[in-house]
Each structure stands twice: as C-alpha cells, then as structure tokens.
Design an enzyme around this catalytic site. Structure first.
Site, PDB file in Angstrom:
ATOM      1  N   ASN A   1     -40.978  32.892  -2.366  1.00  0.00           N
ATOM      2  CA  ASN A   1     -41.806  32.450  -1.248  1.00  0.00           C
ATOM      3  C   ASN A   1     -40.906  32.269  -0.015  1.00  0.00           C
ATOM      4  O   ASN A   1     -40.064  31.384   0.026  1.00  0.00           O
ATOM      5  CB  ASN A   1     -42.485  31.126  -1.626  1.00  0.00           C
TER       6      ASN A   1
ATOM      7  N   GLU B   1     -43.275  32.821 -16.063  1.00  0.00           N
ATOM      8  CA  GLU B   1     -44.577  32.251 -16.403  1.00  0.00           C
ATOM      9  C   GLU B   1     -44.474  30.733 -16.358  1.00  0.00           C
ATOM     10  O   GLU B   1     -43.666  30.128 -17.060  1.00  0.00           O
ATOM     11  CB  GLU B   1     -45.007  32.709 -17.804  1.00  0.00           C
TER      12      GLU B   1
ATOM     13  N   ASP C   1     -41.270  22.879  -7.653  1.00  0.00           N
ATOM     14  CA  ASP C   1     -42.676  23.164  -7.897  1.00  0.00           C
ATOM     15  C   ASP C   1     -43.413  22.104  -7.121  1.00  0.00           C
ATOM     16  O   ASP C   1     -43.118  20.913  -7.233  1.00  0.00           O
ATOM     17  CB  ASP C   1     -43.044  23.124  -9.381  1.00  0.00           C
TER      18      ASP C   1
ATOM     19  N   PHE D   1     -47.065  26.439   6.303  1.00  0.00           N
ATOM     20  CA  PHE D   1     -47.624  27.483   5.446  1.00  0.00           C
ATOM     21  C   PHE D   1     -48.479  26.805   4.383  1.00  0.00           C
ATOM     22  O   PHE D   1     -48.533  25.584   4.310  1.00  0.00           O
ATOM     23  CB  PHE D   1     -46.503  28.332   4.817  1.00  0.00           C
ATOM     24  N   GLY D   2     -49.138  27.596   3.566  1.00  0.00           N
ATOM     25  CA  GLY D   2     -49.945  27.025   2.484  1.00  0.00           C
ATOM     26  C   GLY D   2     -51.086  26.165   3.007  1.00  0.00           C
ATOM     27  O   GLY D   2     -51.815  26.553   3.914  1.00  0.00           O
ATOM     28  N   TYR D   3     -51.185  24.959   2.457  1.00  0.00           N
ATOM     29  CA  TYR D   3     -52.276  24.043   2.815  1.00  0.00           C
ATOM     30  C   TYR D   3     -51.952  23.177   4.041  1.00  0.00           C
ATOM     31  O   TYR D   3     -52.727  22.290   4.397  1.00  0.00           O
ATOM     32  CB  TYR D   3     -52.596  23.119   1.625  1.00  0.00           C
TER      33      TYR D   3
ATOM     34  N   LYS E   1     -41.816  16.899   9.969  1.00  0.00           N
ATOM     35  CA  LYS E   1     -42.303  17.258   8.631  1.00  0.00           C
ATOM     36  C   LYS E   1     -41.184  17.071   7.602  1.00  0.00           C
ATOM     37  O   LYS E   1     -41.408  16.573   6.498  1.00  0.00           O
ATOM     38  CB  LYS E   1     -42.807  18.712   8.620  1.00  0.00           C
TER      39      LYS E   1
ATOM     40  N   HIS F   1     -43.354  15.863   1.574  1.00  0.00           N
ATOM     41  CA  HIS F   1     -43.023  15.715   0.146  1.00  0.00           C
ATOM     42  C   HIS F   1     -41.697  16.378  -0.203  1.00  0.00           C
ATOM     43  O   HIS F   1     -40.904  15.842  -0.962  1.00  0.00           O
ATOM     44  CB  HIS F   1     -44.148  16.274  -0.730  1.00  0.00           C
TER      45      HIS F   1
END
Length: 196
Positions: A12, A40, A69, A147-149, A170, A175
């Site tokens: 990413n 996976e 993650d 990016f993302g949400y 930010k 987080h």
C-alpha cells in the site's frame, strides 16, 4: 554506522509513504516487500494479522520486517469493517459509500481506528504495540488528504476528518502515530541490542 535494512510488509503506497515519514529519524534503509508477494491474513485481530505479515515477509526476505494491520471499527456495525477494512469493497470510494450506506439506519456514529505494529526477525516477534484514535463517522466525505476511510473519520473533539488535517497533526493524534509513539522507544532498545 551503516543503516539497517527494514522491509515494510505492505504494498500500500499510502502506508509506505507514511512509514517513510515516521521512520525518517531512524538508521534504516526502508525496503518494500517483494512485488506480487501475497500473504493470507487469517488472524482474528489486527495484532494477529500484523504478526502474520511481519513473520512472512521477514522469512521471505531474510531481513527485519515491520508490519502494520490497521482499520476502522464502527460501534453501530458491531465493530465492522474491523480487520476487513481494506477488503470491505474494491476501492476507497466504494468502501466509503458502502460504510455510509450501512450506517444510515443508525444514530450512533462512534468509531475508532486501531493500528497494530509488529517487528519480526524470521519466526521471532521482536516488538508489538497498538495505537487507537477515537472519533465519529461523518455523513459525507470531507477533505483531500489521506487515504482509505480518512475523509469520513472525524477525530474526537477536533471537528476535522483525517483527510482535512495537516500531515503533522494526523501524525500526532492518529492511530498510526499513537502506535508509533509506543514503538519508538522499543525500536531504540532493539537497535542498541543489535549493534552491541
């Protein structure tokens, strides 16, 4: 002193850029995971998935690896999208649309971002930390950064979404920034022990 190679267990680009900024003060040569390398994610928590990624990439490259993650958990949706944040829909825009649609019937818009960080060397987990950021889901996207949400996550007591914030702000309250504050002293200890 030569820099140490550290492989970021991600493909990413937004995430990799963020890590380059966060790790700028450390003596690492940041590398990206091998192209086309698929892992996976079978964990049930953000930390389990970070651990799976860090170990897999470290074993594949023979180098120290840093995995994160992270994702968004929305209270009214029972914690969804949670560990499936990146796989919730095909693109950032579709993920945002889907989330806003699913949240329509609810008045509770509380949410939190979580970031789990793991550094591994082969099978060995060397460091694990988690950071959080509480907030609310907005009714429509706001802001051009991130990016993302990020455009629909308004940080608690700030009145701004992540996408409206300057990067530095930010970094301080997000987080990933929170997890990183916990990671930094551990990384310093790790570097000291490696270089002895």
């Amino acid at each position: 002193m030569d820099n140490l190679p550290l492989v970021i267990a991600s493909s990413n680009e937004g995430k990799i850029r963020e890590f380059q900024k966060l790790l700028a003060d450390f003596p690492f040569d940041l590398l990206t995971q091998p192209v086309g390398f698929e892992i996976e994610e079978t964990g049930k928590t953000f930390m389990e998935n970070a651990r799976i990624k860090a170990i897999a990439v470290s074993k594949a490259t023979g180098q120290l690896s840093l995995a994160d993650d992270s994702g968004l958990s929305v209270e009214a949706l029972g914690g969804a999208p949670g560990i499936y944040s990146a796989r919730y829909a095909k693109s950032d825009n579709e993920r945002i649309e889907k989330l806003l649609a699913e949240l329509k019937p609810f008045s509770n818009r509380k949410a939190k971002f979580e970031c789990a960080l793991c550094i591994a060397s082969g099978e060995n987990v060397l460091i694990e930390v988690s950071g959080f950021c509480e907030g609310l889901i907005t009714f429509f996207p706001k802001g051009e950064n991130g990016f993302g949400y990020d455009p629909i996550f308004e940080v608690a007591k700030s009145g701004e979404t992540f996408a409206e914030m300057e990067h530095e702000k930010k970094k301080q309250i997000g987080h990933r920034g929170s997890a990183f504050k916990l990671l930094k002293p551990e990384l310093k200890k790790l570097l000291t022990s490696i270089r002895k």
